[in-house]
Scaffold this motif. Structure first.
Motif, PDB file in Angstrom:
ATOM      1  N   GLN A   9       0.820  -1.218   0.000  1.00  0.00           N
ATOM      2  CA  GLN A   9       0.000   0.000   0.000  1.00  0.00           C
ATOM      3  C   GLN A   9       0.857   1.273   0.000  1.00  0.00           C
ATOM      4  OE1 GLN A   9      -2.496  -0.362   3.461  1.00  0.00           O
ATOM      5  NE2 GLN A   9      -3.640  -2.127   2.660  1.00  0.00           N
ATOM      6  N   HIS A  10       2.159   1.113  -0.025  1.00  0.00           N
ATOM      7  CA  HIS A  10       3.117   2.230   0.001  1.00  0.00           C
ATOM      8  C   HIS A  10       3.011   3.042   1.284  1.00  0.00           C
ATOM      9  CE1 HIS A  10       4.025   1.308  -4.151  1.00  0.00           C
ATOM     10  NE2 HIS A  10       2.741   1.398  -4.455  1.00  0.00           N
ATOM     11  N   GLU A  11       2.491   2.383   2.330  1.00  0.00           N
ATOM     12  CA  GLU A  11       2.515   3.006   3.660  1.00  0.00           C
ATOM     13  C   GLU A  11       3.918   2.929   4.255  1.00  0.00           C
ATOM     14  OE1 GLU A  11       0.161   4.504   5.309  1.00  0.00           O
ATOM     15  OE2 GLU A  11      -1.584   4.107   4.049  1.00  0.00           O
ATOM     16  N   LEU A  12       4.679   1.969   3.767  1.00  0.00           N
ATOM     17  CA  LEU A  12       6.088   1.836   4.109  1.00  0.00           C
ATOM     18  C   LEU A  12       6.896   1.892   2.817  1.00  0.00           C
ATOM     19  CD1 LEU A  12       6.051  -1.086   6.733  1.00  0.00           C
ATOM     20  CD2 LEU A  12       6.435   1.338   7.207  1.00  0.00           C
ATOM     21  N   VAL A  13       8.027   2.614   2.862  1.00  0.00           N
ATOM     22  CA  VAL A  13       8.899   2.742   1.695  1.00  0.00           C
ATOM     23  C   VAL A  13      10.313   2.324   2.098  1.00  0.00           C
ATOM     24  CG1 VAL A  13       7.509   4.572   0.680  1.00  0.00           C
ATOM     25  CG2 VAL A  13       9.410   5.164   2.196  1.00  0.00           C
ATOM     26  N   THR A  14      11.124   2.021   1.119  1.00  0.00           N
ATOM     27  CA  THR A  14      12.492   1.600   1.427  1.00  0.00           C
ATOM     28  C   THR A  14      13.307   2.768   1.982  1.00  0.00           C
ATOM     29  OG1 THR A  14      13.147   2.058  -0.853  1.00  0.00           O
ATOM     30  CG2 THR A  14      12.518  -0.210  -0.321  1.00  0.00           C
ATOM     31  N   ARG A  31      13.514  -5.459   6.862  1.00  0.00           N
ATOM     32  CA  ARG A  31      13.509  -4.472   7.951  1.00  0.00           C
ATOM     33  C   ARG A  31      14.043  -3.127   7.456  1.00  0.00           C
ATOM     34  NH1 ARG A  31      10.790  -7.869   9.558  1.00  0.00           N
ATOM     35  NH2 ARG A  31      11.035  -9.239  11.354  1.00  0.00           N
ATOM     36  N   ARG A  32      14.299  -3.025   6.168  1.00  0.00           N
ATOM     37  CA  ARG A  32      14.865  -1.794   5.619  1.00  0.00           C
ATOM     38  C   ARG A  32      13.776  -0.890   5.044  1.00  0.00           C
ATOM     39  NH1 ARG A  32      20.497  -3.981   2.735  1.00  0.00           N
ATOM     40  NH2 ARG A  32      21.116  -5.332   4.497  1.00  0.00           N
ATOM     41  N   TYR A  33      12.732  -0.705   5.845  1.00  0.00           N
ATOM     42  CA  TYR A  33      11.591   0.108   5.418  1.00  0.00           C
ATOM     43  C   TYR A  33      11.232   1.090   6.514  1.00  0.00           C
ATOM     44  CZ  TYR A  33      10.991  -3.168   1.570  1.00  0.00           C
ATOM     45  OH  TYR A  33      11.201  -3.918   0.439  1.00  0.00           O
ATOM     46  N   CYS A  34      10.570   2.168   6.121  1.00  0.00           N
ATOM     47  CA  CYS A  34      10.137   3.189   7.078  1.00  0.00           C
ATOM     48  C   CYS A  34       8.960   3.954   6.474  1.00  0.00           C
ATOM     49  CB  CYS A  34      11.283   4.143   7.431  1.00  0.00           C
ATOM     50  SG  CYS A  34      11.934   5.059   6.005  1.00  0.00           S
ATOM     51  N   ARG A  35       8.400   4.864   7.239  1.00  0.00           N
ATOM     52  CA  ARG A  35       7.301   5.699   6.750  1.00  0.00           C
ATOM     53  C   ARG A  35       7.838   6.720   5.735  1.00  0.00           C
ATOM     54  NH1 ARG A  35       2.258   3.512   7.902  1.00  0.00           N
ATOM     55  NH2 ARG A  35       2.424   2.452   9.944  1.00  0.00           N
ATOM     56  N   PRO A  36       6.981   7.159   4.796  1.00  0.00           N
ATOM     57  CA  PRO A  36       7.447   8.097   3.759  1.00  0.00           C
ATOM     58  C   PRO A  36       8.065   9.374   4.318  1.00  0.00           C
ATOM     59  CG  PRO A  36       5.322   7.175   3.150  1.00  0.00           C
ATOM     60  CD  PRO A  36       5.596   6.714   4.556  1.00  0.00           C
ATOM     61  N   TRP A  37       7.481   9.940   5.371  1.00  0.00           N
ATOM     62  CA  TRP A  37       8.030  11.188   5.928  1.00  0.00           C
ATOM     63  C   TRP A  37       9.364  10.921   6.643  1.00  0.00           C
ATOM     64  CZ3 TRP A  37       3.292   9.047   7.122  1.00  0.00           C
ATOM     65  CH2 TRP A  37       3.179   8.396   8.362  1.00  0.00           C
ATOM     66  N   THR A  38       9.519   9.705   7.176  1.00  0.00           N
ATOM     67  CA  THR A  38      10.799   9.339   7.775  1.00  0.00           C
ATOM     68  C   THR A  38      11.877   9.220   6.698  1.00  0.00           C
ATOM     69  OG1 THR A  38       9.641   8.152   9.532  1.00  0.00           O
ATOM     70  CG2 THR A  38      11.982   7.665   9.257  1.00  0.00           C
ATOM     71  N   ALA A  39      11.496   8.644   5.553  1.00  0.00           N
ATOM     72  CA  ALA A  39      12.433   8.554   4.427  1.00  0.00           C
ATOM     73  C   ALA A  39      12.845   9.942   3.949  1.00  0.00           C
ATOM     74  CB  ALA A  39      11.801   7.765   3.287  1.00  0.00           C
ATOM     75  N   HIS A  40      11.879  10.866   3.934  1.00  0.00           N
ATOM     76  CA  HIS A  40      12.180  12.246   3.530  1.00  0.00           C
ATOM     77  C   HIS A  40      13.179  12.879   4.499  1.00  0.00           C
ATOM     78  CE1 HIS A  40      10.393  16.342   2.065  1.00  0.00           C
ATOM     79  NE2 HIS A  40      11.698  16.306   2.011  1.00  0.00           N
ATOM     80  N   THR A  85       5.975   1.185  14.657  1.00  0.00           N
ATOM     81  CA  THR A  85       5.101   1.945  13.759  1.00  0.00           C
ATOM     82  C   THR A  85       5.756   2.198  12.402  1.00  0.00           C
ATOM     83  OG1 THR A  85       5.912   4.122  14.457  1.00  0.00           O
ATOM     84  CG2 THR A  85       4.126   3.143  15.768  1.00  0.00           C
ATOM     85  N   GLY A  86       7.065   2.008  12.321  1.00  0.00           N
ATOM     86  CA  GLY A  86       7.775   2.274  11.073  1.00  0.00           C
ATOM     87  C   GLY A  86       8.244   3.716  10.922  1.00  0.00           C
ATOM     88  N   ALA A  87       7.940   4.556  11.908  1.00  0.00           N
ATOM     89  CA  ALA A  87       8.305   5.972  11.811  1.00  0.00           C
ATOM     90  C   ALA A  87       9.676   6.258  12.415  1.00  0.00           C
ATOM     91  CB  ALA A  87       7.257   6.837  12.507  1.00  0.00           C
ATOM     92  N   THR A  88      10.299   5.250  13.005  1.00  0.00           N
ATOM     93  CA  THR A  88      11.529   5.459  13.763  1.00  0.00           C
ATOM     94  C   THR A  88      12.715   4.766  13.089  1.00  0.00           C
ATOM     95  OG1 THR A  88      10.241   5.579  15.804  1.00  0.00           O
ATOM     96  CG2 THR A  88      12.588   5.154  16.039  1.00  0.00           C
TER      97      THR A  88
END
Length: 271
Positions: free
Chosen positions: A112-117, A134-143, A195-198
């Motif tokens: 769903q692209h809720e998590l990105v690499t 485990r190499r994924y995070c939230r889009p704003w975290t990637a930014h 949550t994937g944001a960290t």
């Protein structure tokens, strides 16, 4: 006749003496203006230089980088606390982020692209020991990671390393068994990684200047409420939770078909 010769000789001698005297005076007369001109030019130049030095702003004579070093206030370690961990969980919940239970849910969020690499680049790498899923995070975290790594690389010409990103509750429970320093998988102080944001940025390999720079870069973002930072020493990393407001310009997701569903309320900003 002899007297006349003596008289003429006396007249010629007197004339020669007067001419020599006149030449000497003339030469002396011209020497004074030349000397005076040089002195006047030197005096004028010195006076102009003094005025320019007085009127020129200080920052144009001192390198800007030096000024920044003078103004830089050392930032103490950004140590974590129980209150910080509680705040991270509360804000993640307020932003509608659920704790990811297992790999099936994680994979669904990826689809769903809720998590990105994690945005690997010349300025950002991932610990080779970190599993691929485990190499994924939230889009704003990637930014945030892209911004941080780019600015850091421009300053130090060295890359940063991500040691940890998204985790699942199942993984966190296994981690607790082998790492006494790991946060719980449930409760108000559960690991925000769920949550994937960290993400965790490695401190190992960073110079003292880089660590000091990281603190100075991260503190204003934390003060602005866009991130929360816990500088860990046992694991030697910067634990950073990034919140949605870090990228306020990002496009909102389309609302689900059922406007009364929980997902629709979250998408609409109703918590």
């Amino acid at each position: 006749m002899h007297c006349l010769s003596i008289f003429l000789a006396a007249v010629l001698f007197a004339g020669a003496g007067s001419s020599a005297f006149a030449v000497k005076r003339k030469s002396h007369y011209h020497a004074r203006p030349i000397y005076t001109h040089k002195r006047s030019h030197h005096h004028t130049r010195s006076r102009r230089t003094a005025l320019e030095a007085k009127e020129e702003p200080a920052r144009t004579t001192i390198p800007e980088e030096s000024l920044q070093r003078v103004k830089l206030t050392p930032v103490p370690p950004l140590k974590g606390s129980r209150e910080s961990l509680i705040r991270q969980n509360q804000r993640s919940e307020a932003e509608g982020l659920e704790r990811i239970e297992d790999d099936d849910q994680l994979n669904e969020l990826r689809r769903q692209h809720e998590l990105v690499t994690v945005p690997v680049s010349m300025s950002l790498r991932v610990n080779p020991e970190l599993p691929a899923n485990r190499r994924y995070c939230r889009p704003w975290t990637a930014h945030f990671l892209s911004d941080l790594a780019r600015v850091h690389y421009a300053r130090f010409h060295r890359s940063l390393q991500v040691n940890s990103a998204v985790r699942t509750v199942a993984y966190q429970r296994r981690l607790i068994e082998i790492n006494d320093n790991a946060a719980p998988a449930e409760g108000d102080i559960a690991s925000p990684h769920l949550t994937g944001a960290t993400i965790d940025i490695a401190k190992k390999g960073l110079s003292m200047s880089e660590v000091a720079w990281m603190r100075a870069y991260l503190l204003p973002l934390q003060t602005a409420g866009k991130i929360d930072v816990e500088e860990e020493f046992y694991q030697a990393c910067f634990h950073i939770t990034v919140y949605k407001p870090y990228t306020p310009h990002s496009k909102p997701k389309a609302a689900p078909a059922n406007p009364g569903s929980k997902s629709a309320l979250i998408a609409a900003g109703v918590q």
